[in-house]
Design a protein around this motif. Structure first.
Motif, PDB file in Angstrom:
ATOM      1  N   ARG A   1      33.797 -23.079  46.195  1.00  0.00           N
ATOM      2  CA  ARG A   1      34.246 -21.820  45.578  1.00  0.00           C
ATOM      3  C   ARG A   1      35.368 -21.185  46.380  1.00  0.00           C
ATOM      4  N   PHE A   2      35.277 -21.281  47.697  1.00  0.00           N
ATOM      5  CA  PHE A   2      36.329 -20.723  48.541  1.00  0.00           C
ATOM      6  C   PHE A   2      37.632 -21.509  48.351  1.00  0.00           C
ATOM      7  N   VAL A   3      37.542 -22.827  48.303  1.00  0.00           N
ATOM      8  CA  VAL A   3      38.722 -23.673  48.100  1.00  0.00           C
ATOM      9  C   VAL A   3      39.349 -23.400  46.733  1.00  0.00           C
ATOM     10  N   ASP A   4      38.504 -23.147  45.731  1.00  0.00           N
ATOM     11  CA  ASP A   4      39.010 -22.890  44.376  1.00  0.00           C
ATOM     12  C   ASP A   4      39.904 -21.655  44.318  1.00  0.00           C
ATOM     13  N   ARG A   5      39.730 -20.721  45.234  1.00  0.00           N
ATOM     14  CA  ARG A   5      40.559 -19.513  45.231  1.00  0.00           C
ATOM     15  C   ARG A   5      42.021 -19.825  45.539  1.00  0.00           C
ATOM     16  N   ARG A   6      42.276 -20.966  46.173  1.00  0.00           N
ATOM     17  CA  ARG A   6      43.639 -21.373  46.479  1.00  0.00           C
ATOM     18  C   ARG A   6      44.200 -22.329  45.425  1.00  0.00           C
ATOM     19  N   ARG A   7      43.345 -22.829  44.563  1.00  0.00           N
ATOM     20  CA  ARG A   7      43.703 -23.903  43.627  1.00  0.00           C
ATOM     21  C   ARG A   7      44.886 -23.505  42.744  1.00  0.00           C
ATOM     22  N   PRO A   8      45.819 -24.450  42.485  1.00  0.00           N
ATOM     23  CA  PRO A   8      46.934 -24.159  41.579  1.00  0.00           C
ATOM     24  C   PRO A   8      46.455 -24.048  40.135  1.00  0.00           C
ATOM     25  N   GLY A   9      47.273 -23.417  39.322  1.00  0.00           N
ATOM     26  CA  GLY A   9      46.969 -23.317  37.900  1.00  0.00           C
ATOM     27  C   GLY A   9      45.849 -22.366  37.548  1.00  0.00           C
ATOM     28  N   GLN A  10      45.488 -21.451  38.465  1.00  0.00           N
ATOM     29  CA  GLN A  10      44.338 -20.576  38.225  1.00  0.00           C
ATOM     30  C   GLN A  10      44.684 -19.359  37.387  1.00  0.00           C
TER      31      GLN A  10
ATOM     32  N   ARG B   1      48.081 -16.624  46.040  1.00  0.00           N
ATOM     33  CA  ARG B   1      47.380 -17.816  46.526  1.00  0.00           C
ATOM     34  C   ARG B   1      47.366 -17.901  48.051  1.00  0.00           C
ATOM     35  N   ALA B   2      48.206 -17.106  48.713  1.00  0.00           N
ATOM     36  CA  ALA B   2      48.206 -17.091  50.177  1.00  0.00           C
ATOM     37  C   ALA B   2      47.023 -16.314  50.739  1.00  0.00           C
ATOM     38  N   VAL B   3      46.402 -15.462  49.932  1.00  0.00           N
ATOM     39  CA  VAL B   3      45.291 -14.628  50.413  1.00  0.00           C
ATOM     40  C   VAL B   3      44.175 -15.474  51.036  1.00  0.00           C
ATOM     41  N   PRO B   4      43.618 -16.495  50.350  1.00  0.00           N
ATOM     42  CA  PRO B   4      42.579 -17.303  50.990  1.00  0.00           C
ATOM     43  C   PRO B   4      43.095 -18.146  52.156  1.00  0.00           C
ATOM     44  N   ILE B   5      44.394 -18.469  52.155  1.00  0.00           N
ATOM     45  CA  ILE B   5      44.950 -19.226  53.276  1.00  0.00           C
ATOM     46  C   ILE B   5      44.964 -18.362  54.532  1.00  0.00           C
ATOM     47  N   VAL B   6      45.363 -17.106  54.388  1.00  0.00           N
ATOM     48  CA  VAL B   6      45.344 -16.168  55.512  1.00  0.00           C
ATOM     49  C   VAL B   6      43.910 -15.999  56.026  1.00  0.00           C
ATOM     50  N   GLU B   7      42.964 -15.828  55.113  1.00  0.00           N
ATOM     51  CA  GLU B   7      41.558 -15.717  55.527  1.00  0.00           C
ATOM     52  C   GLU B   7      41.111 -16.955  56.286  1.00  0.00           C
ATOM     53  N   ALA B   8      41.487 -18.125  55.774  1.00  0.00           N
ATOM     54  CA  ALA B   8      41.064 -19.377  56.390  1.00  0.00           C
ATOM     55  C   ALA B   8      41.609 -19.524  57.803  1.00  0.00           C
ATOM     56  N   MET B   9      42.897 -19.247  57.981  1.00  0.00           N
ATOM     57  CA  MET B   9      43.488 -19.392  59.309  1.00  0.00           C
ATOM     58  C   MET B   9      42.911 -18.376  60.293  1.00  0.00           C
ATOM     59  N   ALA B  10      42.627 -17.166  59.817  1.00  0.00           N
ATOM     60  CA  ALA B  10      41.978 -16.181  60.681  1.00  0.00           C
ATOM     61  C   ALA B  10      40.602 -16.668  61.108  1.00  0.00           C
ATOM     62  N   ALA B  11      39.857 -17.248  60.173  1.00  0.00           N
ATOM     63  CA  ALA B  11      38.513 -17.737  60.481  1.00  0.00           C
ATOM     64  C   ALA B  11      38.560 -18.876  61.488  1.00  0.00           C
ATOM     65  N   ILE B  12      39.529 -19.774  61.358  1.00  0.00           N
ATOM     66  CA  ILE B  12      39.664 -20.881  62.311  1.00  0.00           C
ATOM     67  C   ILE B  12      39.905 -20.340  63.718  1.00  0.00           C
ATOM     68  N   VAL B  13      40.820 -19.382  63.839  1.00  0.00           N
ATOM     69  CA  VAL B  13      41.120 -18.796  65.148  1.00  0.00           C
ATOM     70  C   VAL B  13      39.890 -18.096  65.723  1.00  0.00           C
TER      71      VAL B  13
END
Length: 361
Positions: free
Chosen positions: A45-54, A336-348
């Motif tokens: 579900r988290f990955v789907d937030r970045r999915r193209p064509g949404q 679509r960058a919103v979940p990417i920003v969240e993801a990179m913050a979580a990794i750090v």
């Protein structure tokens, strides 16, 4: 923060692979502690937030983006061994990029990749495509599940599209509504105006930039490394490594430059038996180490460089060419960058939690 081209992180470390129009995008994650329960449905579900064509505001490329776990997770728990994963590319259209074999798109990485490697994959930018961020979202989605069990929440939202800026303190927003609209702006009226602006730009064959704001709550005081490993420096590196990201500001950011010191001190107070601050101008980090307050920052994204109109450029022999862009592209990357920003913050943040465990025996 150890960064070597295609790898990111210290203890919790992601190495990604794949090109935009190759068979798959994937990665290997080291350092995920053993015995942690993983909800693969939640990850998807988290990955789907970045999915193209949404939505109509994004690229029309159609991808299922189903995450395939190859190793490291067994019967819903981490083994402590490397987690390998893959997401197959199903919507490749490499023919769309035939004219780019010998021509460079302005403001893309076509020329710079050629300059570095002496050759490149012209299909959608190859390794330089934003599709590579899919691997980061998988790793970040796993990190977020562990962080949530520690009481750490990471929430990002669209705060600006083109000239339209959400000039509201994040405390006054209901961040639970971020995904209630395709722009991912927690203000319904502003979201509608932003959506209209994106649609208008698309209709003119143009694009828009914008800003993503991220708020992290629940991080205790003490995370981060001194001197070269400052937590905000690590976050800045993570964010500026995202495709099209051009600026990073934490706390008041550049506003600090116009203020006096007496105006921006974060004075200490006791809050529920713990030390805190009256204000949070610093964005939750001081001396490169978290102070227990919310961490908040802003990431600025440039307009997408691919315009759906004729563009003058040069080929790899220096001859003038006129490009007629084809393919499927976002008129604005910000939603679509919103979940990417969240993801990179979580990794750090998960990496710094694990690093902090090495501080005291």
């Amino acid at each position: 923060m150890t960064i070597m081209g295609n790898s990111f992180g210290n203890i919790f470390r992601l190495t990604s692979f794949g090109e935009s129009h190759g068979p798959a995008i994937g990665g290997v994650i080291d350092g995920l502690p053993a015995g942690e329960a993983i909800d693969l449905d939640e990850l998807q579900r988290f990955v789907d937030r970045r999915r193209p064509g949404q939505s109509s505001l994004t690229t029309s490329r159609r991808e299922a983006d189903r995450v395939e776990i190859l190793s490291g997770i067994y019967e819903g728990r981490t083994l402590g061994t490397p987690v390998g994963f893959m997401v197959r590319n199903e919507g490749q259209q490499p023919a769309d990029y035939g004219q780019l074999v010998h021509s460079y798109r302005p403001s893309h990485a076509d020329f710079t990749y050629d300059a570095k490697y002496g050759l490149r994959d012209p299909r959608g930018g190859g390794r330089a495509s934003a599709r590579e961020t899919l691997a980061r979202v998988v790793a970040g989605g796993l990190a977020m599940q562990l962080l949530r069990r520690m009481g750490v929440a990471v929430t990002a939202f669209t705060s600006q599209v083109g000239p339209l800026q959400l000039d509201v303190d994040y405390h006054d927003l209901d961040l639970s509504t971020v995904d209630n609209n395709p722009v991912r702006c927690p203000d319904a009226e502003m979201a509608k105006r932003m959506a209209d602006a994106i649609e208008n730009a698309r209709a003119q064959g143009d694009t828009l930039g914008g800003c993503v704001t991220c708020v992290v709550s629940g991080v205790p005081a003490g995370w981060g490394q001194p001197v070269f490993g400052k937590l905000h420096a690590q976050l800045g590196s993570a964010m500026l490594g995202i495709n099209a990201a051009k600026s990073f500001e934490i706390g008041l950011g550049k506003v600090f430059a116009s203020r006096r010191g007496s105006e921006v001190l974060d004075h200490f107070v006791m809050k529920n038996g713990r030390m805190g601050t009256v204000t949070n101008h610093s964005g939750g980090i001081q001396g490169g180490i978290s102070n227990g307050e919310d961490i908040y920052f802003h990431v600025g994204f440039k307009p997408v460089a691919t315009l759906m109109r004729e563009i003058d450029s040069l080929d790899d022999s220096g001859n003038p060419v006129t490009l007629l862009p084809r393919g499927r592209h976002d008129p604005c990357v910000v939603p679509r960058a919103v979940p990417i920003v969240e993801a990179m913050a979580a990794i750090v943040l998960l990496d710094n939690y694990l690093l902090n465990k090495t501080t005291h025996l």
